[in-house]
Design a protein around this motif. Structure first.
Motif, PDB file in Angstrom:
ATOM      1  N   HIS A  25       0.848  -1.283  -0.084  1.00 58.40           N
ATOM      2  CA  HIS A  25       0.236   0.107  -0.149  1.00 58.40           C
ATOM      3  C   HIS A  25       0.634   0.942  -0.026  1.00 58.40           C
ATOM      4  O   HIS A  25       0.805   2.248  -0.510  1.00 58.40           O
ATOM      5  CB  HIS A  25      -1.052   0.041   1.046  1.00 58.40           C
ATOM      6  CG  HIS A  25      -1.872  -1.268   1.267  1.00 58.40           C
ATOM      7  ND1 HIS A  25      -1.550  -2.144   1.898  1.00 58.40           N
ATOM      8  CD2 HIS A  25      -3.712  -0.766   1.016  1.00 58.40           C
ATOM      9  CE1 HIS A  25      -3.227  -2.980   1.654  1.00 58.40           C
ATOM     10  NE2 HIS A  25      -3.804  -2.353   0.692  1.00 58.40           N
ATOM     11  N   HIS A  26       1.443   1.127   0.687  1.00 60.21           N
ATOM     12  CA  HIS A  26       2.792   1.959   0.441  1.00 60.21           C
ATOM     13  C   HIS A  26       4.259   1.940  -0.112  1.00 60.21           C
ATOM     14  O   HIS A  26       5.148   2.205   0.845  1.00 60.21           O
ATOM     15  CB  HIS A  26       3.329   2.890   1.703  1.00 60.21           C
ATOM     16  CG  HIS A  26       1.379   2.849   2.663  1.00 60.21           C
ATOM     17  ND1 HIS A  26       1.002   4.287   2.116  1.00 60.21           N
ATOM     18  CD2 HIS A  26       0.914   1.993   3.530  1.00 60.21           C
ATOM     19  CE1 HIS A  26      -0.077   4.102   3.258  1.00 60.21           C
ATOM     20  NE2 HIS A  26      -0.545   2.902   3.641  1.00 60.21           N
ATOM     21  N   SER A  83       5.224   9.925   6.538  1.00 58.30           N
ATOM     22  CA  SER A  83       5.496   8.698   6.449  1.00 58.30           C
ATOM     23  C   SER A  83       5.914   8.378   7.775  1.00 58.30           C
ATOM     24  O   SER A  83       5.007   7.032   8.198  1.00 58.30           O
ATOM     25  CB  SER A  83       7.599   8.645   5.618  1.00 58.30           C
ATOM     26  OG  SER A  83       7.144   9.249   4.535  1.00 58.30           O
ATOM     27  N   CYS A 133       2.200   7.264   8.748  1.00 62.96           N
ATOM     28  CA  CYS A 133       1.006   6.491   8.439  1.00 62.96           C
ATOM     29  C   CYS A 133       1.404   4.807   8.376  1.00 62.96           C
ATOM     30  O   CYS A 133       0.637   4.561   8.881  1.00 62.96           O
ATOM     31  CB  CYS A 133       1.916   6.618   6.785  1.00 62.96           C
ATOM     32  SG  CYS A 133       1.154   5.484   5.431  1.00 62.96           S
TER      33      CYS A 133
END
Length: 311
Positions: A120-121, A281, A284
């Motif tokens: 997803h990232h 980041s 997240c």
């Protein structure tokens, strides 16, 4: 005398206290062990007090050392946070996240789940550090620390990730043989995780005491980290304490088996501690980590197994 010592003295002191070993600090800083020792002596001369009790092995922080350790960790952490803010102000927000946790947690719980995060990232890189201590610090350069215990840490922001349960585990063949021979936990061969740096994890002594099981001997093989001990268990050498979150996968795969009706709640949990300010980041990753913790908590509440799924 300048009230502040040279920054290199404080940086070396912080590295030693974070890693819990002068030898490991020397390796991390790429200097000799005598150089680290001389640096610490210079810092003690500047402070006017002994920072380490060298009568113990390994050396432990004195009361003065504890005070300076907290101040150094917080001060260097503020410097790291300020640099992070500066990079963000200039559009250079770091796309890296650094997390500290124990070796067992990293190996058996976190790493199998990371492919889901990267799916997803993909733009974010997660750096995982596993210090020798069983209680990772929120040191400078560490965005997130995952720790096991009862909570109560003061630095940064801390919240519970999920509650933990503990139970004895061994190979199915070993457990079948012990039960066929009528050997219980009061006599079975035990495998221990013991180290000067592992003082916050429950051991067999705690488990047996709270279970009301009396043993005349607790002898058995001892290892200084969970991964080594787990390999000995997989080799059929004995039983070890398994934490539900990090033993589940091996139990589901059939490599290990839980001792029947022996799960115990020690009142402990995994907690997440973060710096006061997180990059986008890091935030997240923290959101994802919290979601994984919620899944683990729900699985334990439902009495079902919680293991990572392929991304």
């Amino acid at each position: 005398m300048d009230p502040l010592p040279p920054l290199r003295l404080l940086a070396t002191f912080e590295t030693v206290t974070r890693l819990g070993s002068m030898r490991e600090a020397a390796a991390r800083l790429n200097v000799t062990l005598p150089a680290v020792s001389q640096t610490l002596k210079a810092l003690e001369e500047h402070a006017g007090a002994d920072l380490f009790d060298r009568s113990t092995r390994p050396a432990r922080l004195t009361d003065a050392g504890e005070i300076l350790s907290r101040a150094t960790r917080e001060g260097l952490g503020q410097i790291a946070a300020a640099l992070e803010d500066i990079r963000a102000m200039h559009g250079q927000e770091d796309r890296h996240v650094t997390l500290a946790c124990t070796l067992g947690m990293a190996t058996y719980w976190l790493m199998p789940r990371l492919p889901d995060f990267y799916a997803h990232h993909p733009e974010i890189t997660v750096n995982v550090q596993a210090p020798p201590s069983d209680l990772p610090n929120l040191a400078p350069g560490i965005d997130i620390a995952v720790r096991y215990g009862t909570g109560g840490w003061r630095e940064g922001r801390t919240h519970k990730l999920f509650d933990e349960r503990v139970y004895p585990v061994g190979t199915p063949a070993l457990i079948a043989r012990l039960q066929a021979e009528g050997i219980g936990l009061d006599e079975a061969r035990l495998i221990h995780v013991r180290s000067p740096h592992n003082q916050h994890w429950a051991g067999w002594e705690d488990y047996l005491r709270q279970s009301g099981i009396t043993r005349t001997r607790l002898s058995g093989q001892s290892f200084n980290n969970y991964v080594q001990a787990a390999q000995a268990v997989l080799d059929g050498r004995g039983l070890m304490l398994g934490w539900r979150s990090i033993s589940t996968r091996a139990v589901m795969d059939g490599a290990l088996q839980a001792w029947p009706d022996a799960t115990l709640d020690l009142g402990t949990a995994y907690f997440v501690t973060t710096a006061s300010r997180l990059s986008n980041s890091a935030q997240c990753f923290l959101d994802w980590l919290t979601e994984q913790g919620d899944k683990e908590h729900q699985a334990q509440t439902d009495g079902t197994a919680c293991a990572p799924h392929p991304a």
